[in-house]
Design a protein around this motif. Structure first.
Motif, short mmCIF file in Angstrom:
data_model
loop_
_atom_site.label_atom_id
_atom_site.label_comp_id
_atom_site.label_asym_id
_atom_site.label_seq_id
_atom_site.Cartn_x
_atom_site.Cartn_y
_atom_site.Cartn_z
N ARG A 40 9.37 -12.59 -21.99
CA ARG A 40 10.02 -13.78 -22.55
C ARG A 40 9.29 -14.21 -23.82
N PRO A 44 15.15 -20.87 -22.96
CA PRO A 44 16.53 -21.11 -23.39
C PRO A 44 16.70 -22.54 -23.87
N PRO A 45 17.69 -22.79 -24.72
CA PRO A 45 17.96 -24.16 -25.15
C PRO A 45 18.49 -24.99 -23.99
N ALA A 52 16.73 -21.99 -29.31
CA ALA A 52 15.82 -21.68 -28.21
C ALA A 52 14.52 -22.45 -28.41
N ASP A 90 20.79 -16.31 -21.44
CA ASP A 90 19.33 -16.44 -21.47
C ASP A 90 18.75 -15.06 -21.73
N PHE A 92 16.35 -14.32 -24.10
CA PHE A 92 15.22 -14.52 -25.01
C PHE A 92 14.01 -13.71 -24.53
N ARG A 149 20.98 -13.66 -29.46
CA ARG A 149 22.37 -14.02 -29.17
C ARG A 149 23.33 -13.38 -30.17
N ASP A 180 17.00 -16.90 -33.18
CA ASP A 180 16.38 -16.21 -32.04
C ASP A 180 15.43 -15.12 -32.53
N GLN A 183 12.30 -16.68 -33.69
CA GLN A 183 11.45 -17.07 -32.58
C GLN A 183 10.68 -15.86 -32.06
#
Length: 545
Positions: A40, A44-45, A52, A90, A92, A149, A180, A183
């Protein structure tokens, strides 16, 4: 060739203990690499279509008693998309591949951050198979492959979503897939030292839409203060920046059309519209998206991740000067027959110019479509090199995604720097060689089409290179890429750029396996296409931004 996996424990300091796998050759028992799947990189948002959340400082992957399980062959969770119902919002997560052979440099292993392709509509980080690249081809780098995403879940935008984002303090909406990726890139910078990686030497790469993503990550990175930038090198396999992403006006039209397909009334408040959309399952949204006129969900000009002046800054020399000042290098190129695969992705519904035009509007603004149709088909007649209009679409789509606008981009990028700097900044390639294992996926008649070279860049990418192919691929591709990612020179000890002194020349891997310097026969056409889209279409688009 089969591989085996053995459990491998890795301490991540304050992040705890994880169990990955040591991957070995099943026949020889030779160790290939260490692998950690489904790590990970963000939380998730709180709601769909928001950013996120970074991992909190105290986030633990596991403990000595219960190590985090990251040894599964399944790898990272993919985003739900048009080709797979097994994905998840989800998503991520990322996969990390670590070398076992060779001595780790004092500063840590160089890092290759590889973004998967798929038109931003499908794909998975598990599409990369890196064990044999590390273990057999001695590609001494850590490889990180993130999920992000896609499609309607990653690139829907509208004024309603903008208001929703503002309500929770987010400065923009849309481009969630790019955020994403960012991140994941920031996670890599902050955590890769825990795997003996060098956070100061990160190469961002990508294939197809992944290359397009790599460009936008670079563009974002160059706007940051130098001390906050992450990217040292960029590899763009078979794609490049073409045109300014769609305007807010066109993003709103796509959003409204989605509401219509889902029978959500326009008369509802913004909050009610978003609530209805969030109540839909991912598959309902994906299925509805395929019914839209503009069924490709792509980035839009949000003025935060993608500024309105993005392409002006390329044309006026700012982009190239930033690369020169920060010593960021670019490797970029193409396959000879890109158009066969491009022509198979949502081809025109029937054999006519009007149908081709409608298909283009699924990706590009009406202004861009006007300019392309006038430029490529001024008399409305089918080009002589095309059998039908669907074939014409494949050639045009490949030109705009790869061939022509890649050349215009390189010219604009290097126009304001010296010839010496240009040769150091940009390393061009062209692939005309095809390995046998890709016959399982791509018809031989398609030649060296889009994605056939992935089996070379990733040493079979889970399949087998024949003995005579291995020497060609190792010397012509892997060694130069390895040197590039390590930050070294692609000098005369390799065949790259030995005689290429102009950006209109490219290093070429020929069909016979030999390397030469190719005088680009499509260079002038590429510059014309770039100029037409800049001078005509972009002016109209900018008026609507």
């Amino acid at each position: 060739m089969q591989t085996t996996r053995e459990p491998y424990l890795q301490s991540l300091s304050h992040r705890g203990i994880i169990r990955g796998a040591t991957i070995k050759d099943a026949t020889t028992c030779a160790v290939l690499c260490h692998y950690f799947g489904g790590l990970r990189y963000a939380l998730p948002p709180m709601s769909r279509w928001r950013r996120a959340r970074p991992l909190p400082p105290d986030y633990l992957y596991g403990t000595a008693e219960q190590p985090g399980e990251h040894d599964s062959e399944q790898g990272a969770i993919r985003c739900a998309n048009v080709t797979s119902k097994k994905g998840n919002e989800d998503c991520f997560q990322c996969n990390v591949w670590v070398p076992c052979a060779g001595k780790c440099p004092l500063e840590g292993w160089p890092v290759l951050f590889a973004i998967h392709g798929g038109f931003l509509q499908f794909g998975s980080p598990n599409d990369f198979s890196c064990a044999r690249l590390l273990g057999e081809a001695n590609f001494d780098c850590i490889i990180v492959t993130p999920a992000y995403r896609l499609g309607v879940l990653g690139f829907l935008a509208s004024e309603e979503l903008h208001q929703d984002a503002a309500a929770v303090g987010e400065e923009s909406c849309g481009n969630f897939g790019f955020w994403d990726q960012r991140q994941a890139l920031e996670w890599t910078r902050e955590n890769i030292h825990l795997f003996n990686g060098n956070p100061l030497n990160i190469t961002v790469s990508g294939y197809s839409a992944g290359a397009y993503s790599a460009f936008h990550q670079l563009a974002y990175d160059l706007r940051l203060p130098a001390e906050k930038s992450i990217i040292r090198q960029v590899i763009m396999w078979s794609n490049g920046p073409g045109v300014q992403p769609m305007s807010a006006i066109n993003a709103q039209k796509q959003f409204n059309e989605l509401l219509s397909v889902l029978d959500i009334p326009y008369t509802l408040s913004s909050q009610e519209k978003i609530s209805h959309l969030r109540s839909c399952s991912p598959q309902e949204l994906i299925d509805a998206g395929t019914k839209l006129k503009r069924h490709q969900f792509r980035p839009y000009t949000d003025s935060v991740f993608i500024p309105t002046h993005l392409f002006r800054r390329i044309d006026d020399g700012w982009f190239g000067h930033q690369l020169e000042a920060r010593r960021v290098r670019l490797m970029i190129g193409e396959c000879r027959n890109e158009h066969f695969v491009y022509g198979s992705w949502y081809p025109p519904e029937n054999d006519s110019l009007s149908s081709l035009r409608r298909r283009l509007e699924a990706d590009y603004s009406p202004e861009i479509c006007d300019a392309l149709v006038e430029l490529y088909y001024p008399t409305g007649q089918l080009p002589e090199n095309c059998d039908n209009w669907r074939d014409a679409f494949g050639h045009l789509y490949a030109d705009i995604q790869v061939h022509m606008l890649q050349r215009g981009f390189i010219d604009a990028l290097t126009r304001g720097v010296s010839a010496v700097s240009a040769a150091q900044l940009v390393h061009r390639y062209r692939i005309e060689y095809r390995v046998k294992c890709v016959d399982k996926m791509f018809p031989p008649a398609w030649g060296v089409t889009h994605a056939t070279d992935l089996a070379m860049w990733f040493w079979g990418n889970g399949d087998i290179l024949e003995d005579h192919e291995q020497g060609i691929v190792q010397n012509a591709l892997i060694e130069p890429m390895k040197r590039f990612v390590q930050g070294g020179s692609l000098g005369a000890d390799f065949q790259w750029n030995r005689n290429a002194v102009r950006v209109s020349q490219a290093w070429r891997l020929r069909s016979d396996g030999h390397v030469d310097v190719w005088e680009d026969s499509m260079w002038d056409k590429g510059l014309r296409v770039w100029k037409v889209l800049r001078n005509e279409a972009t002016l109209k688009i900018n008026a609507n931004l």
